[in-house]
Design a protein around this motif. Structure first.
Motif, PDB file in Angstrom:
ATOM      1  N   ASP A  19       6.124   9.677  -5.593  1.00  6.50           N
ATOM      2  CA  ASP A  19       6.982   8.636  -6.147  1.00  6.50           C
ATOM      3  C   ASP A  19       7.510   7.687  -5.072  1.00  6.50           C
ATOM      4  O   ASP A  19       7.889   6.560  -5.369  1.00  6.50           O
ATOM      5  N   ALA A  20       7.574   8.154  -3.836  1.00  5.93           N
ATOM      6  CA  ALA A  20       8.204   7.364  -2.783  1.00  5.93           C
ATOM      7  C   ALA A  20       7.310   6.205  -2.362  1.00  5.93           C
ATOM      8  O   ALA A  20       6.082   6.313  -2.318  1.00  5.93           O
ATOM      9  N   GLU A  21       7.958   5.081  -2.037  1.00 11.21           N
ATOM     10  CA  GLU A  21       7.232   3.937  -1.514  1.00 11.21           C
ATOM     11  C   GLU A  21       6.738   4.251  -0.100  1.00 11.21           C
ATOM     12  O   GLU A  21       7.410   4.929   0.676  1.00 11.21           O
ATOM     13  N   GLY A  22       5.553   3.744   0.230  1.00  9.39           N
ATOM     14  CA  GLY A  22       5.029   3.925   1.580  1.00  9.39           C
ATOM     15  C   GLY A  22       4.442   5.287   1.845  1.00  9.39           C
ATOM     16  O   GLY A  22       4.192   5.638   3.006  1.00  9.39           O
ATOM     17  N   SER A  23       4.208   6.088   0.799  1.00  7.32           N
ATOM     18  CA  SER A  23       3.608   7.409   1.000  1.00  7.32           C
ATOM     19  C   SER A  23       2.169   7.254   1.485  1.00  7.32           C
ATOM     20  O   SER A  23       1.532   6.216   1.291  1.00  7.32           O
ATOM     21  N   SER A  24       1.634   8.312   2.093  1.00  9.09           N
ATOM     22  CA  SER A  24       0.272   8.260   2.613  1.00  9.09           C
ATOM     23  C   SER A  24      -0.476   9.522   2.235  1.00  9.09           C
ATOM     24  O   SER A  24       0.117  10.529   1.821  1.00  9.09           O
ATOM     25  N   CYS A  25      -1.797   9.462   2.364  1.00 11.17           N
ATOM     26  CA  CYS A  25      -2.640  10.617   2.063  1.00 11.17           C
ATOM     27  C   CYS A  25      -2.535  11.656   3.186  1.00 11.17           C
ATOM     28  O   CYS A  25      -2.245  11.313   4.335  1.00 11.17           O
ATOM     29  N   ASN A  26      -2.803  12.889   2.834  1.00 16.63           N
ATOM     30  CA  ASN A  26      -2.639  13.986   3.784  1.00 16.63           C
ATOM     31  C   ASN A  26      -3.923  14.272   4.556  1.00 16.63           C
ATOM     32  O   ASN A  26      -4.472  15.376   4.499  1.00 16.63           O
ATOM     33  N   PHE A  27      -4.460  13.271   5.253  1.00 21.56           N
ATOM     34  CA  PHE A  27      -5.572  13.537   6.151  1.00 21.56           C
ATOM     35  C   PHE A  27      -5.416  12.687   7.411  1.00 21.56           C
ATOM     36  O   PHE A  27      -4.730  11.668   7.407  1.00 21.56           O
ATOM     37  N   THR A  28      -6.055  13.148   8.473  1.00 24.39           N
ATOM     38  CA  THR A  28      -5.951  12.468   9.760  1.00 24.39           C
ATOM     39  C   THR A  28      -7.233  11.704  10.053  1.00 24.39           C
ATOM     40  O   THR A  28      -8.251  11.866   9.374  1.00 24.39           O
ATOM     41  N   LYS A  29      -7.214  10.888  11.111  1.00 21.90           N
ATOM     42  CA  LYS A  29      -8.388  10.103  11.476  1.00 21.90           C
ATOM     43  C   LYS A  29      -9.571  10.969  11.890  1.00 21.90           C
ATOM     44  O   LYS A  29     -10.726  10.562  11.785  1.00 21.90           O
ATOM     45  N   GLN A  30      -9.284  12.192  12.372  1.00 25.23           N
ATOM     46  CA  GLN A  30     -10.351  13.038  12.905  1.00 25.23           C
ATOM     47  C   GLN A  30     -10.930  14.002  11.867  1.00 25.23           C
ATOM     48  O   GLN A  30     -11.920  14.682  12.138  1.00 25.23           O
ATOM     49  N   CYS A  31     -10.337  14.082  10.690  1.00 26.61           N
ATOM     50  CA  CYS A  31     -10.766  15.106   9.733  1.00 26.61           C
ATOM     51  C   CYS A  31     -12.022  14.664   8.988  1.00 26.61           C
ATOM     52  O   CYS A  31     -12.462  13.504   9.063  1.00 26.61           O
ATOM     53  N   GLY A  32     -12.604  15.615   8.232  1.00 26.63           N
ATOM     54  CA  GLY A  32     -13.837  15.334   7.511  1.00 26.63           C
ATOM     55  C   GLY A  32     -13.673  14.286   6.434  1.00 26.63           C
ATOM     56  O   GLY A  32     -14.590  13.482   6.193  1.00 26.63           O
ATOM     57  N   ALA A  33     -12.533  14.268   5.755  1.00 26.28           N
ATOM     58  CA  ALA A  33     -12.314  13.273   4.699  1.00 26.28           C
ATOM     59  C   ALA A  33     -12.328  11.867   5.281  1.00 26.28           C
ATOM     60  O   ALA A  33     -12.900  10.937   4.685  1.00 26.28           O
ATOM     61  N   ALA A  34     -11.706  11.684   6.448  1.00 22.67           N
ATOM     62  CA  ALA A  34     -11.685  10.366   7.086  1.00 22.67           C
ATOM     63  C   ALA A  34     -13.099   9.949   7.503  1.00 22.67           C
ATOM     64  O   ALA A  34     -13.492   8.780   7.325  1.00 22.67           O
ATOM     65  N   LYS A  35     -13.886  10.882   8.024  1.00 19.63           N
ATOM     66  CA  LYS A  35     -15.254  10.555   8.427  1.00 19.63           C
ATOM     67  C   LYS A  35     -16.091  10.158   7.225  1.00 19.63           C
ATOM     68  O   LYS A  35     -16.894   9.204   7.282  1.00 19.63           O
ATOM     69  N   LEU A  36     -15.918  10.873   6.127  1.00 18.39           N
ATOM     70  CA  LEU A  36     -16.656  10.546   4.903  1.00 18.39           C
ATOM     71  C   LEU A  36     -16.331   9.130   4.438  1.00 18.39           C
ATOM     72  O   LEU A  36     -17.224   8.353   4.078  1.00 18.39           O
ATOM     73  N   LEU A  37     -15.052   8.781   4.429  1.00 22.71           N
ATOM     74  CA  LEU A  37     -14.649   7.459   3.958  1.00 22.71           C
ATOM     75  C   LEU A  37     -15.135   6.358   4.893  1.00 22.71           C
ATOM     76  O   LEU A  37     -15.472   5.259   4.446  1.00 22.71           O
ATOM     77  N   ARG A  38     -15.182   6.636   6.179  1.00 24.25           N
ATOM     78  CA  ARG A  38     -15.711   5.631   7.115  1.00 24.25           C
ATOM     79  C   ARG A  38     -17.204   5.385   6.881  1.00 24.25           C
ATOM     80  O   ARG A  38     -17.695   4.261   7.023  1.00 24.25           O
ATOM     81  N   MET A  39     -17.925   6.449   6.505  1.00 25.33           N
ATOM     82  CA  MET A  39     -19.366   6.331   6.306  1.00 25.33           C
ATOM     83  C   MET A  39     -19.724   5.781   4.926  1.00 25.33           C
ATOM     84  O   MET A  39     -20.852   5.323   4.719  1.00 25.33           O
ATOM     85  N   ALA A  40     -18.798   5.819   3.988  1.00 25.42           N
ATOM     86  CA  ALA A  40     -19.099   5.469   2.597  1.00 25.42           C
ATOM     87  C   ALA A  40     -19.428   3.989   2.447  1.00 25.42           C
ATOM     88  O   ALA A  40     -18.772   3.123   3.023  1.00 25.42           O
TER      89      ALA A  40
END
Length: 988
Positions: free
Chosen positions: A592-613
């Motif tokens: 609900d809070a403004e400015g919230s972010s997703c729970n992953f870091t730049k080095q994790c697998g989710a971030a790598k997947l999104l960079r490659m997508a």
């Protein structure tokens, strides 16, 4: 005090939460008091007079509520007299000749306080402790904290109260009739949630008034003990003294609560007088009897008693002074309450558990007998019946599943236990079940170490897909020499392993004109590698999923990565490689809070997947809060290093239909103001709209397609009550008998049920939809009783984790079924349809809202098969897992239920059906829809008008007297119903 509290909780267990909380405050300026005072006297010096008049008024009001039913038929009530007398503040003046408006101003206005009078007694930390002034509100709704937000018109009305101008925001809830009738402060609050129970009971059972004072008595040396000088004492006011002297009732509840004794065999209580010969006492008639022993005897003697629980026995039988149970012939009702016990009492506690669940027992030995086996004690009997959790439940779960599950399914079950089941002996489970989990690997490897490493690597991957790290569990270490992933992220490996279906590759040639235009525009953005944000806007049935599958096949066919997500689990499951947006993007559940972010870091697998997508799809984006989309945007800009581009310059496609059920819509003083939907996000201006209009789902029924659009857009004509008209041929008639009425939509949706039970396509292609869990549960219970096959009943293990005094009994907790949790009593049969209530393993298709069919069950595990989506046909083994309500504020305590995370799905809530195509649909509306888009979602699940039936029941007043209940009313066809549409969302 505790006994009275438990009696009241017995009423809540039987009838549910209270509907109304009413307080009445004595007015010492009533004429009946003032006329009897001698010259110069005030009400303070005549507590006898005040008590008698107040009691007379109170009894009159009780009669009006419970006998005249001025606010509805009262099934149960709890009353406590605290003898509250407000002495002479100015707002309690004699106003018997004034109009009601003036009475409201005098009696029912809170304040002024706050900025108007910051030194008022109700100010705490600069704010009014009663939260006045409240907000203006067009209609009464339930607030986030489970307390109602009452209708408060902003109509310009105001009044001068104690020197300040106050408006409708300062009005205390009241009943105009009672206020005019009794000329005193009567506060009437609606209890909209079970959360109110704790406050109410704390209020009425708070005990005696207390006061603190000090006495300065020096000791022999002249010293004063600063601790002993303060005394905490009971404070008894003069009116309360007189109330007790007159013998007036201090508390009362209706119906009465009969305390049922709980004792082990031969250990019941026997009363006798001092000096009696104990031999004669034991030999006397009735000395060997108790309510419990006679309950057993009644079950032996009477067939009509064997279906009734001990707790419910006083509702049908009454206890006579001759120590026998007699069948009630009158309508006087009584609630039973088994005396409390706790686990430290051993077998006495487990006896109570059995009595709360087992009917028809004829002896203590009978209670100990389960499936023809006589157990040594009541604990064993409760364990064998699944009423209490055994110490080896998880071990037993894996052992049972090993008989049927393939090793890969067993490893997935083990990973599920690690993540969800709060296992205490993880290493022991690993050692005992490694052999069963490694059967497939042992066929390829002869080295035990290699086999163990293969199992660990596979479980690591499963844990990663569930968002967990294997290193956080006490398992053997992984040897990197056996890891052939070469450090590649699990998320990337999963996406690259998706096989494009040949049928999906050909979908592009079947797109209609609207779909093809969207298809070409999105792929052009992908090919340019410059990004773009699109919103595919189309009513249900216009082929949005068809378009998504074509896009995914095209991008993946060129060896690029396309990330497919959806807000709901069902919508995600029908896309190849689909995952829920929350699990794929690691979005917090409560965001609900403004400015919230997703729970992953730049080095994790989710971030790598999104960079490659190359392409990111998010279906049903209209169902999520805008903060979730904004959180993804914030993180994408960060990991891509392009903070000035939406989503870091990626091509992102959102899809959905604003006509369908939305997230929370807050209401403001200027009408419906949307604050949390995607349309209100700052990203909306960056989205290029792609509209789909042609209804492909109902293309053979143009009338139905056009009608759905009018319902969804809120343009269908309404009558004088604001209801829309339904086609007569899709409605079924209703009567006063809701039990018989339900048979009509059931017979339409599930014809020839017994002949089609083995057909999984039959079971998953039809459902009955309704607005509330209670209605859904009624239908599911009826359907499972009609369903043939082997039956298994699973009971949950419930607890209130912050209840050290045991105020909330097990039977009370068992009766709670908050939204999103399975019921306490889960009755299943082989081949019956169920729906998953949690994201267990989204990568393998086990996500929230997935529909399955039961294939087998053991004591500690359920074997089910996924029936829809890309994982259809896969087997899933489910353990019991601890579950808590998603809304932490729903109860006044932390509630935990350990149960299999499934519900029956013959019927489901309308919101759960969103995103699904259900060819045959029944809609059950015992009360109108209550949120935007609900009716549209229910109607648009079907593929044609011929495939849908609606049972709408006109509200003729739920509380009818007994005479009107007996009167047979003719059958009526209700063809109008409420349709709620926030047009601001559609046109904003």
């Amino acid at each position: 005090m505790k006994k009275r509290h438990m009696d009241a909780m017995a009423l809540v267990t039987t009838y549910g939460k209270p509907d109304v909380f009413l307080t009445m405050t004595c007015n010492p300026n009533w004429p009946e008091i003032q006329d009897e005072l001698f010259p110069g006297q005030t009400a303070q010096v005549r507590p006898d007079l005040v008590a008698r008049v107040f009691r007379a008024k109170l009894e009159t009001m009780k009669d009006m509520l419970t006998k005249e039913h001025i606010i509805g038929v009262v099934k149960a009530y709890v009353y406590v007299n605290s003898m509250i007398v407000s002495y002479p503040p100015s707002f309690l003046t004699s106003i018997s000749t004034l109009e009601l408006y003036a009475m409201v101003v005098k009696h029912m206005m809170h304040g002024p306080c706050g900025v108007l009078k910051p030194k008022n007694v109700c100010i705490q930390e600069g704010k009014c402790k009663c939260r006045y002034p409240r907000e203006f509100n067009k209609t009464t709704v339930q607030g986030k904290d489970s307390y109602p937000l009452y209708k408060r018109r902003k109509d310009g009305s105001s009044a001068k109260v104690r020197g300040q101008m106050l408006d409708n925001r300062w009005v205390v809830p009241y009943n105009p009739y009672l206020l005019r009738m009794f000329n005193c402060h009567i506060n009437v609050e609606v209890c909209s949630s079970i959360k109110a129970v704790k406050y109410l009971y704390k209020y009425i059972y708070k005990g005696h008034d207390h006061t603190s004072f000090n006495i300065d008595i020096p000791d022999a040396q002249g010293n004063i003990d600063d601790i002993k000088r303060f005394i905490d004492a009971r404070w008894v006011t003069p009116p309360e003294v007189m109330w007790r002297i007159f013998g007036f009732i201090l508390c009362e509840n209706y119906p009465s609560v009969l305390q049922l004794p709980l004792h082990l065999e031969g250990m019941h209580r026997v009363t006798f007088k001092e000096g009696d010969d104990l031999k004669n006492v034991l030999a006397s008639d009735g000395a060997d009897k108790s309510m419990l022993t006679e309950y057993f005897k009644t079950n032996r003697d009477r067939d009509d008693a064997r279906h009734i629980l001990y707790n419910d026995f006083p509702g049908t039988f009454r206890w006579l002074s001759t120590k026998v149970w007699q069948k009630r012939k009158n309508r006087v009702f009584q609630v039973g309450r088994i005396v409390s016990a706790n686990p430290a009492e051993g077998d006495r506690y487990f006896l109570r558990v059995l009595l709360n669940h087992v009917t028809g027992s004829q002896s203590f030995q009978d209670l100990k007998t389960v499936d023809g086996v006589l157990c040594d004690n009541f604990r064993q009997a409760a364990e064998r019946r699944g009423l209490i959790e055994a110490d080896n439940t998880l071990d037993q779960c894996l052992t049972e599943s090993a008989q049927w599950a393939m090793p890969v399914s067993l490893r997935r079950l083990f990973a599920t236990i690690l993540v969800f089941c709060e296992a205490s002996d993880i290493r022991g489970l690993w050692d005992r079940h490694l052999k069963d989990m490694s059967d497939d690997f042992r066929r390829r490897h002869t080295c035990p170490t290699a086999v163990e490493q293969e199992v660990l690597l596979d479980i690591r991957g499963m844990l990663q897909s569930m968002g967990k790290d294997i290193k956080s569990f006490p398992l053997p270490d992984i040897d990197d020499n056996y890891d052939n992933t070469e450090g590649e992220a699990r998320e990337v490996i999963e996406e690259m392993a998706i096989v494009v279906d040949e049928h999906d590759k050909s979908l592009a040639s079947s797109l209609n004109t609207e779909q093809l235009r969207a298809y070409d525009e999105i792929l052009a953005a992908v090919d340019r590698h410059q990004g773009g944000v699109f919103f595919v806007n189309g009513p249900g049935g216009t082929g949005k999923t068809f378009l998504y599958r074509a896009l995914l096949a095209k991008v993946r066919g060129e060896k690029n990565i396309a990330v497919a997500t959806a807000t709901s689990g069902v919508a995600a499951s029908i896309m190849p490689g689909g995952r829920t947006a929350h699990s794929r993007f690691k979005i917090p559940l409560n965001i609900d809070a403004e400015g919230s972010s997703c729970n992953f870091t730049k080095q994790c697998g989710a971030a790598k997947l999104l960079r490659m997508a190359s392409l990111i799809l998010w279906d049903e984006a209209t169902m999520t809060k805008r903060q979730a989309v904004e959180a993804l945007d914030k993180c994408m800009r960060d990991i891509m290093g392009r903070r000035n581009r939406p989503f870091g310059g990626k091509t992102v496609v959102f899809g959905g239909d604003f006509r369908q059920v939305l997230p929370v819509v807050r209401k403001g003083s200027r009408g419906q103001i949307v604050e949390v939907t995607l349309r209100s996000s700052y990203l909306w201006k960056d989205m290029r709209p792609l509209r789909l209009v042609t209804n492909m789902r109902a293309h053979n029924d143009q009338w139905f397609a056009d009608y759905l659009l009018r319902v969804g857009n809120g343009t269908e004509e309404t009558d004088e009550e604001g209801n829309i008209r339904l086609a007569e041929d899709i409605c079924v008639p209703s009567t006063d008998n809701e039990v018989d009425d339900l048979e009509k939509p059931i017979n339409h949706v599930f014809p020839a049920l017994n002949h089609n039970m083995t057909d999984p396509g039959y079971m998953t292609s039809r459902a009955i939809l309704s607005t509330k869990n209670d209605n859904v549960d009624i239908i599911n219970r009826r359907m499972i009783d009609r369903f043939q096959g082997e039956e298994k009943i699973y009971h949950s293990f419930d607890s209130a984790e912050d209840d050290p005094h045991g105020y909330y009994s097990q039977e009370f907790l068992n009766d709670l079924t908050p939204n999103g949790l399975p019921p306490h009593t889960l009755k299943l049969k082989i081949k019956c349809p169920i729906i998953l209530l949690r994201n267990i393993d989204p990568a393998s298709g086990s996500c929230n809202d997935t529909r399955l069919v039961v294939r087998g069950f053991q004591r500690s595990a359920i074997d089910a098969e996924i029936m829809v989506g890309q994982h259809a046909g896969e087997r899933v083994f489910l353990p019991r897992i601890p579950l808590c309500p998603s809304d932490d504020d729903i109860f006044p305590f932390k509630f935990k239920r350990k149960q299999f995370p499934v519900r029956l799905s013959f019927a489901m809530m309308i919101n759960k059906a969103q995103g699904q195509t259900i060819p045959i649909v029944g809609v059950y509306l015992p009360e109108p829809v209550f949120s935007h888009g609900q009716l549209y979602v229910a109607l648009s699940r079907a593929t044609a008008k011929n495939n849908i039936k609606i049972l709408a029941i006109k509200d003729n007043g739920k509380d009818k007297n007994e005479k009107s209940k007996k009167r047979k009313r003719s059958e009526s066809l209700v063809t109008t119903t409420m349709n709620i549409v926030y047009k601001e969302v559609l046109s904003g």
